[in-house]
Design an enzyme around this catalytic site. Structure first.
Site, PDB file in Angstrom:
ATOM      1  N   ASP A 189       0.846  -1.204   0.000  1.00  0.00           N
ATOM      2  CA  ASP A 189       0.000   0.000   0.000  1.00  0.00           C
ATOM      3  C   ASP A 189       0.880   1.253   0.000  1.00  0.00           C
ATOM      4  O   ASP A 189       0.594   2.232  -0.689  1.00  0.00           O
ATOM      5  CB  ASP A 189      -0.917  -0.018   1.228  1.00  0.00           C
ATOM      6  CG  ASP A 189      -1.665  -1.334   1.332  1.00  0.00           C
ATOM      7  OD1 ASP A 189      -2.466  -1.629   0.443  1.00  0.00           O
ATOM      8  OD2 ASP A 189      -1.413  -2.104   2.297  1.00  0.00           O
ATOM      9  N   HIS A 194      -4.580  -3.296   6.536  1.00  0.00           N
ATOM     10  CA  HIS A 194      -4.418  -3.565   5.100  1.00  0.00           C
ATOM     11  C   HIS A 194      -5.785  -3.973   4.555  1.00  0.00           C
ATOM     12  O   HIS A 194      -6.102  -5.143   4.412  1.00  0.00           O
ATOM     13  CB  HIS A 194      -3.401  -4.688   4.857  1.00  0.00           C
ATOM     14  CG  HIS A 194      -3.428  -5.174   3.431  1.00  0.00           C
ATOM     15  ND1 HIS A 194      -2.990  -4.396   2.385  1.00  0.00           N
ATOM     16  CD2 HIS A 194      -3.895  -6.315   2.871  1.00  0.00           C
ATOM     17  CE1 HIS A 194      -3.177  -5.062   1.254  1.00  0.00           C
ATOM     18  NE2 HIS A 194      -3.720  -6.221   1.523  1.00  0.00           N
TER      19      HIS A 194
END
Ligand code: NAX
Length: 331
Positions: free
Chosen positions: A159, A187
């Site tokens: 990410d 996440h």
């Protein structure tokens, strides 16, 4: 020569591992003078396919790859492990309830946590990748009480790298020039990709990302949702989830943890919350960290805007809910 490190990779016949194993074997993770022994764990019915991966590793003629252990027994796989990269997880199938997913994964990470506790080195560094990564990590930690809590981490580096990539693309600069973006929290689609702290260096001049992009509506809107939904966009395009970029992020995470981050550079790692930024202890939360001498430190003292605070709390609340649901599944 330094002694070889034992690196466990679970889900070793899956698609992320297919991109990851050559990177570990060729020195990208631990450097060009560190031998490795790969311990590959798979479920039993996938062992024939895993043998194919083993043959390809043998055929890769990697000078640093000293040995390979391939097994479906967690107590064999985790024996004397220095590193454990937990990629294998139960995939979400169409129509599957969230509780079902948590329950299937809770079972897996309980068994693996217990095996880590029993047979791995007490200094083992653990990275959980299989989803729901943060909560799976918490479970493994819970079932491995003899291993220091801070050794358990989950992957949000993908990410982080995605956020960096989007800023670079927006400004037409190299990712090399983008620094200190942050991923906070889970996440999942509640993660908060934060650009309020980071900066870019363009033509030798240092500017905050905010000033350089000069479009807060974008940075607080489309930028955030693009990063949050990037995984889904890749599945839609490729029909498989991200694998090459995930493997690359796994290498970045472990390499930086072990070999250190450049001076002044923050990376994002999901680690046990310790009350920093008023996030209660007891979840695995992604923070900005720096690494040195094999240890990570959560960056302290950053200013948090009201907008950021709201997003940081929302992603915490999702983690607290996941934790509660996962623990219920185990009772
Ligand atoms: P694959 O389905 O290709 O591979 C997973 C492998 O794990 C399979 O070969 C399966 O047999 C094995 N496995 C299942 N249970 C196991 C167990 N108990 N012990 C050992 N092996 C087991 O999935 P892949 O695309 O490689 O993705 C793996 C995981 O990573 C998924 O959970 C996925 O959601 C997650 N991801 C996490 C990311 C992150 O940033 N944290 C990003 C990429 C990825 O989506």
């Amino acid at each position: 020569r330094k002694e070889a490190v034992r690196v466990v990779v679970t889900g070793a016949a899956g698609q992320i591992s297919y991109s990851l194993l050559p990177l570990i074997a060729n020195g990208a993770m631990f450097g060009p003078d560190q031998d490795v022994i790969l311990h590959l764990l798979e479920v039993e019915f996938v062992l024939p396919a895993l043998q194919g991966v083993v043959m390809e590793l043998e055929d890769g003629s990697y000078p640093l790859l000293k040995d390979i252990v391939a097994t479906s027994d967690a107590n064999v796989a985790f024996k004397d492990a220095d590193f454990a990269i937990l990629v294998g997880a139960f995939p979400r199938k169409d129509g599957m309830e969230r509780a079902d997913l948590l329950s299937k994964n809770a079972g897996i990470f309980k068994v693996q946590g217990q095996a880590l506790d029993k047979v791995a080195k007490k200094s083992v560094k653990v990275l959980v990748v299989g989803n729901p990564a943060n909560t799976n990590c918490l479970l493994a930690q819970h079932f491995a009480p003899s291993i220091p809590k801070e050794n358990f981490t989950a992957l949000t580096r993908l990410d982080h790298n995605r956020a960096k990539g989007q800023v670079a693309k927006k400004l037409g600069v190299s990712v090399r020039d983008v620094h200190n973006v942050i991923i906070w929290g889970n996440h999942s689609s509640t993660q908060y990709p934060d650009t309020t702290v980071g900066h870019v260096v363009v033509n030798g001049e240092k500017k905050s990302i905010r000033d350089a992009v000069n479009d807060n509506k974008y940075l607080e809107g489309d930028f955030i949702s693009t990063v949050q939904k990037r995984g889904a966009a890749i599945i839609a395009a490729r029909k498989f989830s991200s694998a090459m970029s995930a493997a690359n992020a796994i290498v970045d995470h472990i390499r930086d943890w072990v070999l250190g981050t450049p001076e002044g550079e923050y990376v994002s790692m999901a680690v046990p919350s310790d009350g920093s930024y008023d996030i209660p202890e007891g979840v695995i939360y992604s923070y900005p960290v720096t690494c040195k001498n094999g240890k990570y430190t959560i960056v302290q003292g950053l200013t948090v805007s009201e907008f950021s605070r709201g997003k940081m709390v929302a992603t915490y609340e999702e983690l607290a809910d996941e934790k509660k649901a996962a623990l219920e599944q185990l009772q």
